[in-house]
Write a protein that holds these residues in place. Structure first.
Motif, PDB file in Angstrom:
ATOM      1  N   TYR A 126       0.822  -1.203   0.000  1.00  0.00           N
ATOM      2  CA  TYR A 126       0.000   0.000   0.000  1.00  0.00           C
ATOM      3  C   TYR A 126       0.859   1.256   0.000  1.00  0.00           C
ATOM      4  N   LYS A 127       1.958   1.250   0.717  1.00  0.00           N
ATOM      5  CA  LYS A 127       2.868   2.395   0.717  1.00  0.00           C
ATOM      6  C   LYS A 127       3.480   2.582  -0.661  1.00  0.00           C
ATOM      7  N   PHE A 128       3.847   1.474  -1.314  1.00  0.00           N
ATOM      8  CA  PHE A 128       4.394   1.569  -2.663  1.00  0.00           C
ATOM      9  C   PHE A 128       3.357   2.193  -3.599  1.00  0.00           C
ATOM     10  N   ILE A 129       2.112   1.731  -3.527  1.00  0.00           N
ATOM     11  CA  ILE A 129       1.040   2.282  -4.362  1.00  0.00           C
ATOM     12  C   ILE A 129       0.854   3.770  -4.072  1.00  0.00           C
ATOM     13  N   TYR A 130       0.852   4.124  -2.797  1.00  0.00           N
ATOM     14  CA  TYR A 130       0.686   5.528  -2.402  1.00  0.00           C
ATOM     15  C   TYR A 130       1.810   6.394  -2.971  1.00  0.00           C
ATOM     16  N   ASP A 131       3.048   5.978  -2.756  1.00  0.00           N
ATOM     17  CA  ASP A 131       4.193   6.759  -3.231  1.00  0.00           C
ATOM     18  C   ASP A 131       4.218   6.857  -4.754  1.00  0.00           C
ATOM     19  N   PHE A 132       3.965   5.739  -5.416  1.00  0.00           N
ATOM     20  CA  PHE A 132       3.939   5.717  -6.875  1.00  0.00           C
ATOM     21  C   PHE A 132       2.880   6.686  -7.398  1.00  0.00           C
ATOM     22  N   SER A 133       1.709   6.637  -6.800  1.00  0.00           N
ATOM     23  CA  SER A 133       0.575   7.435  -7.273  1.00  0.00           C
ATOM     24  C   SER A 133       0.750   8.917  -6.987  1.00  0.00           C
ATOM     25  N   THR A 134       1.120   9.255  -5.770  1.00  0.00           N
ATOM     26  CA  THR A 134       1.269  10.671  -5.431  1.00  0.00           C
ATOM     27  C   THR A 134       2.387  11.312  -6.247  1.00  0.00           C
ATOM     28  N   GLY A 135       3.364  10.529  -6.646  1.00  0.00           N
ATOM     29  CA  GLY A 135       4.414  11.040  -7.519  1.00  0.00           C
ATOM     30  C   GLY A 135       3.912  11.364  -8.915  1.00  0.00           C
ATOM     31  N   ASP A 139       0.800  12.883  -9.302  1.00  0.00           N
ATOM     32  CA  ASP A 139      -0.294  13.824  -9.023  1.00  0.00           C
ATOM     33  C   ASP A 139      -1.645  13.147  -8.839  1.00  0.00           C
ATOM     34  N   ILE A 140      -1.636  11.912  -8.387  1.00  0.00           N
ATOM     35  CA  ILE A 140      -2.875  11.189  -8.099  1.00  0.00           C
ATOM     36  C   ILE A 140      -3.076  11.230  -6.594  1.00  0.00           C
ATOM     37  N   LYS A 141      -4.237  11.704  -6.176  1.00  0.00           N
ATOM     38  CA  LYS A 141      -4.537  11.803  -4.748  1.00  0.00           C
ATOM     39  C   LYS A 141      -5.144  10.493  -4.268  1.00  0.00           C
ATOM     40  N   ILE A 142      -4.459   9.847  -3.357  1.00  0.00           N
ATOM     41  CA  ILE A 142      -4.959   8.598  -2.790  1.00  0.00           C
ATOM     42  C   ILE A 142      -5.844   8.934  -1.596  1.00  0.00           C
ATOM     43  N   ARG A 143      -7.067   8.439  -1.637  1.00  0.00           N
ATOM     44  CA  ARG A 143      -7.998   8.650  -0.533  1.00  0.00           C
ATOM     45  C   ARG A 143      -8.027   7.433   0.392  1.00  0.00           C
TER      46      ARG A 143
END
Length: 148
Positions: free
Chosen positions: A30-39, A41-45
């Protein structure tokens, strides 16, 4: 000025529904997905899931195609999982995915749905969950190939 509010509930599963995302180490994924996405410009809710699938509630900017985001996300997470010793039985993701738009007024409902995955799956399998969501979205479950 242009304004968009594009929230999606994305779901994808492991190949052959193998239960390879162990709960002791799921937060690494989940942290990998979060970091990948926020990098990008995707906001993870919210991110959550079970040993055989992942749910992501996120805002994807209009400049990013949902299919492109999911394709690269699945590719990069698969690479991450294949070299992480905590996921020794990892093979790959199933071929497809499901992505549903979420009205802004229902974001919290979907967020809570993802938070409560463990309780939800005590009574409903991933396949049944997906069929139910597809029906609610107006997609005939007869077209479901089982590759999500």
């Amino acid at each position: 000025m242009s304004y968009t509010a594009l929230t999606y509930h994305i779901i994808f599963g492991t190949y052959r529904r193998m239960r390879v995302i162990n709960s002791e180490h799921e937060r690494e994924l989940y942290k990998f997905i979060y970091d990948f996405s926020t990098g990008r410009d995707i906001k993870i809710r919210r991110i959550g899931g079970m040993p055989d699938h992942v749910h992501i509630l996120c805002d994807i900017p209009a400049k990013t195609a949902v299919a492109d985001y999911i394709k690269i996300l699945k590719s990069e997470t698969s690479k991450f999982l294949s070299v992480n010793r905590h996921f020794e039985h990892w093979d790959k993701w199933a071929e497809g995915y499901a992505a549903f738009s979420v009205d802004a007024s229902l974001r919290e409902v979907r967020r809570q749905y993802i938070i409560n995955q463990r309780q939800h799956h005590c009574r409903l399998s991933f396949a049944d969950e997906l069929r139910q969501m597809l029906r609610e979205a107006g997609i005939d479950d007869a077209v479901v190939s089982g590759e999500v």
